[in-house]
Design a protein around this motif. Structure first.
Motif, mmCIF file in Angstrom:
data_model
loop_
_atom_site.group_PDB
_atom_site.id
_atom_site.type_symbol
_atom_site.label_atom_id
_atom_site.label_comp_id
_atom_site.label_asym_id
_atom_site.label_seq_id
_atom_site.Cartn_x
_atom_site.Cartn_y
_atom_site.Cartn_z
ATOM 1 N N UNK A 23 0.952 -1.155 0.066
ATOM 2 C CA UNK A 23 0.028 -0.105 -0.064
ATOM 3 C C UNK A 23 0.762 1.232 0.123
ATOM 4 N N UNK A 24 2.058 1.143 0.633
ATOM 5 C CA UNK A 24 2.918 2.218 0.632
ATOM 6 C C UNK A 24 3.707 2.721 -0.401
ATOM 7 N N UNK A 25 3.731 1.503 -1.373
ATOM 8 C CA UNK A 25 4.603 1.851 -2.654
ATOM 9 C C UNK A 25 4.004 2.891 -3.438
ATOM 10 N N UNK A 26 4.875 3.905 -3.850
ATOM 11 C CA UNK A 26 4.727 4.592 -4.980
ATOM 12 C C UNK A 26 4.607 4.311 -6.300
ATOM 13 N N UNK A 27 5.453 3.355 -6.646
ATOM 14 C CA UNK A 27 5.327 2.586 -7.998
ATOM 15 C C UNK A 27 4.109 1.747 -8.317
ATOM 16 N N UNK A 28 3.442 2.273 -9.044
ATOM 17 C CA UNK A 28 1.934 1.817 -9.381
ATOM 18 C C UNK A 28 1.977 0.199 -9.779
ATOM 19 N N UNK A 29 2.795 0.236 -10.634
ATOM 20 C CA UNK A 29 2.823 -1.452 -11.259
ATOM 21 C C UNK A 29 3.048 -2.236 -10.153
ATOM 22 N N UNK A 30 4.259 -1.907 -9.328
ATOM 23 C CA UNK A 30 4.394 -2.920 -8.397
ATOM 24 C C UNK A 30 3.573 -2.845 -7.276
#
Length: 208
Positions: A119-126
């Motif tokens: 949830x905290x990731x900024x990379x939308x694909x990951x």
């Protein structure tokens, strides 16, 4: 004597504050700020070789000697043994407590924890890949818990340390993007536990 609880405001930390309150044990919180890497300090490493919170120090351990314990599941079992509370006396009655405590430690913790991470990731694909994978497994685990609670008030029969362990993670259901209305037996169980005075104190305890 007062037990030292070395912890931070996390699901695993809440398991122990709830158990200590429910068991009526005196304790003091020693915050370990994991956002600043304090869990890596040499002093904490002596208590927790895995550099993870929580850990406790009991000045009145076995035979009256001080003891330190790490890993939240081990702490819960120790406290249950120490007090004789929330851990059945007979082996046959303990079996489901052990089963559901291990279920929490092995799945209903690591999987929601991955949801927190992605949830905290900024990379939308990951982010999309991770959430699809781990949210599906997290919901499956909520379903397992819901079925277990279909005909019983608590996961192992009577209220036990297994309930405290699972509650620590169910407490974060909003972060898991899980609506407890989808799991009515979990919802009933969760609300009943959260209404207990000891649980309330444990949840309100300042851990950071």
């Amino acid at each position: 004597m007062t037990i030292e609880l070395h912890t931070w405001n996390t699901p695993n930390g809440r398991k122990i504050s709830v158990a200590l309150e429910e068991m009526g044990l005196s304790y003091k919180v020693i915050p370990v700020n994991i956002t600043k890497g304090e869990q890596m300090a040499p002093e904490f490493l002596k208590l927790s070789p895995n550099n993870k919170i929580p850990a406790i120090v009991d000045p009145e351990g076995p035979d009256g000697k001080p003891v330190s314990i790490f890993e939240s599941g081990a702490i819960l079992l120790y406290l249950g043994e120490k007090t004789g509370k929330f851990l059945p006396k007979s082996l046959s009655a303990r079996i489901p407590v052990y089963e559901w405590l291990m279920w929490q430690m092995g799945g209903f913790g690591p999987m929601p924890g991955q949801v927190h991470h992605f949830i905290a990731l900024e990379n939308e694909q990951d982010r999309t890949y991770g959430l699809k994978r781990y949210m599906a497994e997290t919901r499956r685990l909520y379903g397992v818990l819901d079925r277990q609670l279909e005909r019983r008030d608590f996961v192992a029969g009577d209220l036990s340390v297994a309930d405290f362990a699972i509650l620590g993670w169910a407490w974060r259901h909003p972060r898991h993007k899980v609506d407890l209305a989808d799991f009515p037996n979990v919802k009933r169980w969760y609300e009943a536990l959260m209404a207990r005075p000891g649980v309330k104190r444990g949840m309100d305890a300042k851990l950071d």
